[in-house]
Design a protein around this motif. Structure first.
Motif, PDB file in Angstrom:
ATOM      1  N   VAL A 113       0.832  -1.210   0.000  1.00  0.00           N
ATOM      2  CA  VAL A 113       0.000   0.000   0.000  1.00  0.00           C
ATOM      3  C   VAL A 113       0.867   1.261   0.000  1.00  0.00           C
ATOM      4  O   VAL A 113       0.485   2.287  -0.575  1.00  0.00           O
ATOM      5  N   GLY A 114       2.024   1.176   0.660  1.00  0.00           N
ATOM      6  CA  GLY A 114       2.882   2.343   0.753  1.00  0.00           C
ATOM      7  C   GLY A 114       2.723   3.097   2.054  1.00  0.00           C
ATOM      8  O   GLY A 114       2.988   4.301   2.129  1.00  0.00           O
ATOM      9  N   PHE A 115       2.276   2.389   3.097  1.00  0.00           N
ATOM     10  CA  PHE A 115       2.163   2.995   4.417  1.00  0.00           C
ATOM     11  C   PHE A 115       3.483   2.801   5.156  1.00  0.00           C
ATOM     12  O   PHE A 115       3.950   1.677   5.336  1.00  0.00           O
ATOM     13  N   HIS A 116       4.083   3.915   5.595  1.00  0.00           N
ATOM     14  CA  HIS A 116       5.395   3.854   6.235  1.00  0.00           C
ATOM     15  C   HIS A 116       5.342   4.269   7.702  1.00  0.00           C
ATOM     16  O   HIS A 116       6.395   4.527   8.306  1.00  0.00           O
ATOM     17  N   GLY A 117       4.157   4.318   8.263  1.00  0.00           N
ATOM     18  CA  GLY A 117       4.024   4.697   9.659  1.00  0.00           C
ATOM     19  C   GLY A 117       4.221   3.518  10.593  1.00  0.00           C
ATOM     20  O   GLY A 117       4.723   2.461  10.220  1.00  0.00           O
ATOM     21  N   GLU A 118       3.763   3.693  11.826  1.00  0.00           N
ATOM     22  CA  GLU A 118       3.929   2.676  12.870  1.00  0.00           C
ATOM     23  C   GLU A 118       2.671   1.809  12.976  1.00  0.00           C
ATOM     24  O   GLU A 118       1.557   2.309  12.912  1.00  0.00           O
ATOM     25  N   ILE A 119       2.878   0.513  13.136  1.00  0.00           N
ATOM     26  CA  ILE A 119       1.775  -0.423  13.375  1.00  0.00           C
ATOM     27  C   ILE A 119       1.703  -0.702  14.868  1.00  0.00           C
ATOM     28  O   ILE A 119       2.670  -1.202  15.462  1.00  0.00           O
ATOM     29  N   ILE A 120       0.576  -0.367  15.479  1.00  0.00           N
ATOM     30  CA  ILE A 120       0.378  -0.581  16.914  1.00  0.00           C
ATOM     31  C   ILE A 120      -0.531  -1.793  17.109  1.00  0.00           C
ATOM     32  O   ILE A 120      -1.606  -1.876  16.510  1.00  0.00           O
ATOM     33  N   TRP A 121      -0.100  -2.707  17.966  1.00  0.00           N
ATOM     34  CA  TRP A 121      -0.891  -3.910  18.234  1.00  0.00           C
ATOM     35  C   TRP A 121      -1.627  -3.732  19.558  1.00  0.00           C
ATOM     36  O   TRP A 121      -1.001  -3.538  20.602  1.00  0.00           O
ATOM     37  N   ASP A 122      -2.957  -3.772  19.485  1.00  0.00           N
ATOM     38  CA  ASP A 122      -3.807  -3.572  20.662  1.00  0.00           C
ATOM     39  C   ASP A 122      -3.919  -4.891  21.418  1.00  0.00           C
ATOM     40  O   ASP A 122      -4.710  -5.767  21.056  1.00  0.00           O
ATOM     41  N   LEU A 123      -3.140  -5.039  22.472  1.00  0.00           N
ATOM     42  CA  LEU A 123      -3.066  -6.292  23.217  1.00  0.00           C
ATOM     43  C   LEU A 123      -4.324  -6.559  24.041  1.00  0.00           C
ATOM     44  O   LEU A 123      -4.484  -7.661  24.573  1.00  0.00           O
ATOM     45  N   ASP A 124      -5.190  -5.562  24.162  1.00  0.00           N
ATOM     46  CA  ASP A 124      -6.450  -5.775  24.882  1.00  0.00           C
ATOM     47  C   ASP A 124      -7.480  -6.498  24.020  1.00  0.00           C
ATOM     48  O   ASP A 124      -8.505  -6.958  24.522  1.00  0.00           O
ATOM     49  N   LYS A 125      -7.210  -6.597  22.725  1.00  0.00           N
ATOM     50  CA  LYS A 125      -8.123  -7.282  21.809  1.00  0.00           C
ATOM     51  C   LYS A 125      -7.668  -8.734  21.621  1.00  0.00           C
ATOM     52  O   LYS A 125      -6.481  -9.048  21.724  1.00  0.00           O
ATOM     53  N   PRO A 126      -8.631  -9.637  21.360  1.00  0.00           N
ATOM     54  CA  PRO A 126      -8.295 -11.070  21.268  1.00  0.00           C
ATOM     55  C   PRO A 126      -7.521 -11.422  19.993  1.00  0.00           C
ATOM     56  O   PRO A 126      -7.627 -10.724  18.974  1.00  0.00           O
ATOM     57  N   ASP A 127      -6.777 -12.503  20.076  1.00  0.00           N
ATOM     58  CA  ASP A 127      -6.025 -13.017  18.936  1.00  0.00           C
ATOM     59  C   ASP A 127      -6.843 -13.971  18.077  1.00  0.00           C
ATOM     60  O   ASP A 127      -6.641 -14.066  16.875  1.00  0.00           O
ATOM     61  N   GLY A 128      -7.758 -14.690  18.699  1.00  0.00           N
ATOM     62  CA  GLY A 128      -8.472 -15.740  17.974  1.00  0.00           C
ATOM     63  C   GLY A 128      -7.682 -17.035  17.985  1.00  0.00           C
ATOM     64  O   GLY A 128      -6.711 -17.206  18.732  1.00  0.00           O
ATOM     65  N   THR A 129      -8.070 -17.979  17.152  1.00  0.00           N
ATOM     66  CA  THR A 129      -7.415 -19.278  17.076  1.00  0.00           C
ATOM     67  C   THR A 129      -5.944 -19.111  16.688  1.00  0.00           C
ATOM     68  O   THR A 129      -5.635 -18.390  15.732  1.00  0.00           O
ATOM     69  N   PRO A 130      -5.018 -19.767  17.418  1.00  0.00           N
ATOM     70  CA  PRO A 130      -3.587 -19.576  17.146  1.00  0.00           C
ATOM     71  C   PRO A 130      -3.149 -19.983  15.737  1.00  0.00           C
ATOM     72  O   PRO A 130      -2.272 -19.345  15.156  1.00  0.00           O
ATOM     73  N   LYS A 131      -3.757 -21.034  15.189  1.00  0.00           N
ATOM     74  CA  LYS A 131      -3.299 -21.524  13.893  1.00  0.00           C
ATOM     75  C   LYS A 131      -4.466 -22.137  13.118  1.00  0.00           C
ATOM     76  O   LYS A 131      -5.242 -22.913  13.667  1.00  0.00           O
TER      77      LYS A 131
END
Length: 222
Positions: A113-131
């Motif tokens: 896409v061309g996005f060069h900013g920072e990706i923040i991961w919201d750890l308060d939100k669930p991951d779902g099934t690991p695999k």
């Protein structure tokens, strides 16, 4: 659906088969952040962040879960292959055979896409099934494998989306001209046009509504 095909086959002898695809992506996907799947949702978030020059994009969870993806064109090719080469009651998994972490997927999409900013991961939100990785050995042993890599597929999808967005922006200018001309139609709100920027899928529905209202207004004048 799988059991229905199996029972039709057993009861009537029809050559019905079932194909079970993994996570799909491709052109004309659903980009609504409320109910879209992970890949198109990420693509929309990164695209909007790039266009609006936002410094960060927030995504759910840790980014560690693994997911498998298949381009819809490969699914179509697999279905055609099965119709020509498979005749059995058991269903067939259709997948790529490889998976990728959500974090690595986000990095790929951001790069395309061309996005060069920072990706923040919201750890308060669930991951779902690991695999989630399908066993597609049956189809592979029959001689079929996908032809579109994930990198190629993401690039192609974003190219298609970019063209659609440019077309939408050009048509939006025309819509504003139409609304100015028929500003006496109070039921048409300019906020509808602004909403088009947030959800591309609304374009066709709103366009038809505007056309109908303009047509009704002209008929009343006649």
């Amino acid at each position: 659906g799988i059991k229905l095909c199996e029972n039709y086959r057993h009861q009537y002898g029809d050559c019905f088969i079932s194909a079970m695809p993994t996570n799909l992506y491709g052109p004309n996907d659903n980009y609504d952040l409320k109910n879209s799947h992970v890949l198109p949702a990420m693509m929309r978030k990164f695209h909007e962040a790039k266009i609006n020059q936002w410094p960060t994009v927030t995504l759910w969870g840790t980014g560690k879960p693994m997911r498998e993806f298949l381009h819809v064109d490969d699914l179509a090719a697999a279905c055609l292959f099965l119709m020509e080469n498979y005749d059995d009651s058991s269903f067939v998994n259709v997948g790529s055979g490889t998976d990728i972490s959500i974090k690595d997927l986000a990095d790929k999409i951001a790069q395309v896409v061309g996005f060069h900013g920072e990706i923040i991961w919201d750890l308060d939100k669930p991951d779902g099934t690991p695999k989630k990785l399908m066993d597609h050995s049956k189809l592979k042993n029959m001689g079929w494998s996908p032809s579109i890599t994930l990198d190629e597929g993401i690039k192609k999808v974003y190219q298609d989306l970019s063209i659609e967005v440019k077309t939408l922006n050009n048509d939006e200018i025309k819509f504003n001209e139409v609304i100015d001309k028929f500003e006496n139609i109070k039921s048409i709100e300019k906020t509808q046009i602004q909403n088009l920027k947030r959800n591309i899928s609304d374009y066709y529905r709103i366009f038809n509504e505007i056309e109908k209202k303009i047509s009704n207004s002209e008929n009343e004048l006649i």
